[in-house]
Design an enzyme around this catalytic site. Structure first.
Site: not given
Ligand code: FAD
Length: 284
Positions: A17, A47, A105, A120, A140
């Protein structure tokens, strides 16, 4: 080559990465050239919320020109469906095959309003429906920071898988036991796509403190002791040694790949990959 084909192997798949540098990209491209001889299946490019989109697209092209596949990260929380569709079409024009679909975030500003995509999983569903891209998502091992507990978080992870994710890339961790417990729970939840551990070599005390605060990562006592005691080069060398043993153990336990958070520096990741014993690396 798509994620589903890449991880369909008995060998260990290496990926890196990187993030868009503030200044020009020359230095980063030099670091990537150093890492290229480890045969990465792809490089993932982060991103940033509010980042310069044109600069990111330019960098994607530059990385592709080094001859390495690139997987852009893509966040959906602060933008509109129209904008997302436009940018995904741009990626398809660049002949990108894989994408890391993320929520991003939640901005700290209090006036933040929900947009078209809130999780997501909404983005995964959209990409799956509209494109032929192979989709990675975040996982996570110690639970997402907003989640009440790991089981709840894994249920939402399963939602992303059910909506079309092909591989899971994990948050970094320093204790492999947390990763193994996570794998057990995901298996019990019926998740059966590759889960690729995220490895971050320790390079400074500040970097570890930042991650602990942002993502609630557990730092084992022996690691904490070394972080408190060692400085500069000595800490970097400890980080290499520690990540090497973490990777060797993960490989012995049958992981499908290693995804390195390089922090845009080749030195530690290069040393770790040179050190690892008993690894049969996947080559294109
Ligand atoms: P989600 O999967 O949507 O989860 C977010 C939270 O919502 C979790 O607590 C989950 O349990 C909860 N949740 C999910 N679905 C629901 C639902 N239907 N109802 C209620 N709660 C729900 N950030 C950036 O800005 N840019 C990047 O390039 C970036 N790259 C990353 C790469 C990796 C490998 C990782 C592990 C993280 C990265 N992040 C990045 C950080 C990430 O954007 C944050 O951790 C963010 O807060 C959560 O993103 P997610 O896609 O995991 O969200």
């Amino acid at each position: 080559m798509k994620l589903r084909e890449i991880y369909n192997t008995d060998k260990t798949v290496i990926s890196f990465e990187v993030f868009p540098p503030k200044e020009n990209s020359e230095k980063l491209l030099e670091e990537i050239k150093v890492l290229k001889h480890h045969n990465p299946a792809f490089i993932s490019l982060t991103y940033g919320a509010g980042g310069n989109e044109n600069k990111s697209f330019e960098l994607l092209k530059q990385i592709k020109d080094t001859g390495i596949n690139v997987m852009p990260h893509f966040t959906c929380i602060s933008t509109t469906k129209k904008n997302i569709e436009r940018n995904i079409n741009k990626l398809i024009d660049l002949k990108i095959e894989n994408i890391l679909a993320l929520r991003g975030d939640i901005p700290e500003n209090k006036e933040f309003q929900k947009h078209d995509f809130n999780y997501a999983s909404d983005l995964v569903e959209f990409i799956k429906h509209k494109t032929n891209l192979s989709i990675g998502v975040a996982g996570y091992p110690e639970g997402h920071i907003e989640s009440p507990d790991l089981d709840t978080d894994i249920n939402y992870l399963k939602d992303k898988v059910d909506k079309g994710a092909d591989a899971i890339f994990t948050q970094l961790f320093f204790d492999n036991n947390n990763f193994y417990k996570f794998i057990d729970k995901t298996e019990k939840a019926g998740i059966n796509i590759p889960i690729i551990p995220g490895i971050m070599p320790i390079i400074s005390k500040k970097q570890v403190e930042k991650m602990v605060k942002l993502a609630n990562i557990t730092v084992p006592p022996n690691v904490q002791e070394n972080i408190s005691k060692l400085k500069d080069k000595d800490l970097i060398e400890f980080g290499i040694e520690y990540a090497t043993s973490q990777c060797e153990e993960l490989i012995k336990n049958g992981i499908k790949g290693l995804h390195f958070y390089t922090l845009n520096k080749s030195y530690s990741t290069n040393e770790i990959l040179n050190n690892i014993k008993g690894v049969n690396i996947w080559k294109i």
